[in-house]
Enzyme design. Structure first.
Site: not given
Length: 472
Positions: A305, A429, A431
């Site tokens: 990440c 994000d 992820h």
């Protein structure tokens, strides 16, 4: 040539005309004065062609053809000089309008963000009306130098809802003629002997009131050799000299043209801003690419990440023209950390996490970009960092990487109230593991506004705030 912002909410249509014009001239002398005179004469011939009755504009993906210098004659017959420009949209067919392998003649289409732009093709009729005359051939033995180049014409004008096709054609012909003057100037300025650099057309979206500006650069010359021209443009449009508005990487990307690399750009632009009492929104400035898990055939789910957040930051510096270096891969990021002495050689090719300090080191090593580090002993303290984050996005405008515990995210902006202290964070994000589907990414919150409870209230966080170079 300048027009208003094509993404403005105001009504109106942007017309973009593209097409090649062939520059061909014979040079009987290498004397610089005579060479320049002959090239200028050739450009004048091209300007005459654009103003002639042989000039034709065809509306892409439609049956519409316009002869702008022949009384603004057009087909189909429903098109007249007094037809509003916006009515041309109804003749443009989209993929959804193809039925049974055929395009229907005239269909209304839904207005998409790109629908306000009408693309036209610049063409020249090869034959002229009237009886054909027999060609006359003559042979001359003479030593000469023949120059040939294709000029990539690319003009943009904005029309209002009251403008007719006749109004638009007059402005387009003026813009094409002006563009040929600019091309001639650049060609002669950068010519060496009998070698010329083909002019390159680029559009740049500037702060209001300038809007969209077309600039002619000599193709092949790197940005490093065009600094004087960029400074002159900054002065012309009264722009500050600490932001690279006119570097090639900053060229405007029209919304109806997909990016070839497949990455999504600026997904946050479709989001609605949160409403806070006396709150203001402070956002990333410029363009970035969304980098996340499982892209580029890289299985980094569970450990990559921070690498992806770093890639998003690197894409910002690349797409603002601060660097020509491609976005680094995971392996290149790891090698950079080895090169600066932060990691052992065995780190390259591993699946080890990195954090904000490593992101800072890689940005400095690969891009020569410095960063500030903000330390937060526990997540609950992030709510008090509104002023610092707002100031960062106001002055630097770069994406921020935040790491805490085992998670890393990218902060793209904040909505903050100075009077109440309320704050919301715009989070990208890394992820996410799905396809480049903007609706899924925004509907499911992979790019979205988050409250203070988004952070682990007891975990410590480090924020990497990249500082942009102050340069033109």
């Amino acid at each position: 040539m300048v027009v208003a912002d094509p993404q403005s909410s105001d009504t109106g249509t942007v017309l973009r005309v593209r097409g090649p014009l062939e520059l061909k001239c014979r040079l009987d002398s290498t004397d610089a004065r005579l060479v320049h005179k002959e090239i200028s004469s050739t450009f004048e011939t091209l300007r005459s062609q654009v103003r002639s009755e042989s000039c034709v504009l065809t509306v892409c993906d439609s049956p519409v053809i316009i002869w702008p210098n022949r009384g603004v004659h057009a087909t189909p017959e429903e098109m007249t000089p007094n037809t509003p420009c916006e009515d041309v949209h109804q003749w443009i067919q989209t993929d959804e309008q193809e039925i049974g392998g055929k395009r229907s003649a005239k269909k209304k289409s839904k207005k998409s963000p790109a629908a306000s732009i009408i693309n036209l093709r610049l063409m020249m009729e090869a034959t002229k009306p009237g009886p054909a005359s027999a060609p006359i051939l003559s042979r001359t033995v003479q030593k000469s130098h023949f120059l040939s180049a294709t000029l990539p014409m690319d003009c943009v004008v904005r029309t209002t809802c009251n403008d007719t096709i006749k109004d638009a054609c007059e402005r387009l012909m003026e813009a094409l003629t002006h563009q040929l003057h600019d091309m001639e100037k650049v060609t002669l300025q950068h010519m060496k002997g009998t070698t010329l650099l083909v002019p390159e057309l680029l559009h740049f979206l500037l702060p209001e009131p300038a809007g969209l500006v077309t600039v002619v650069y000599p193709a092949g010359l790197p940005d490093s050799q065009l600094e004087a021209q960029r400074k002159a443009l900054h002065q012309q449009f009264e722009l500050p000299e600490d932001w690279p508005y006119f570097r090639r990487a900053n060229a405007y990307h029209f919304p109806n043209e997909p990016y070839k690399d497949g990455y999504l750009r600026n997904p946050h632009l479709v989001l609605t801003h949160p409403i806070l009492d006396n709150g203001k929104v402070y956002l990333v400035q410029g363009i970035y690419s969304y980098h996340h898990y499982m892209q580029d055939h890289m299985e980094d789910n569970g450990w990559g990440c921070a690498y992806r957040s770093l890639q998003t930051i690197c894409s910002w510096f690349q797409q603002q023209g601060y660097t020509e270096r491609p976005v680094p891969t995971h392996r290149e990021i790891q090698q950079a950390l080895v090169d600066v002495g932060d990691k052992q050689a065995s780190f390259v090719g591993s699946r080890q996490w990195i954090g904000s300090i490593e992101v800072q080191a890689v940005l400095n090593q690969l891009l020569e970009v410095t960063s500030k580090i903000m330390f937060v002993s526990q997540g609950s303290e992030l709510a008090s960092k509104g002023r610092e984050l707002a100031n960062h996005f106001l002055t630097e405008g770069t994406p921020v990487m935040i790491g805490g515990g085992v998670l890393a995210h990218t902060i793209l902006g904040v909505s903050w109230s100075e009077t109440t202290g309320q704050i919301r964070y715009l989070i990208l994000d890394p992820h996410y593991t799905g396809a480049e589907d903007l609706q899924v990414i925004t509907d499911k919150g992979w790019c979205g506004w988050k409250g203070p409870d988004f952070w682990d209230q007891t975990a410590y966080y480090n924020l990497c705030l990249p500082q942009r170079p102050k340069t033109v």
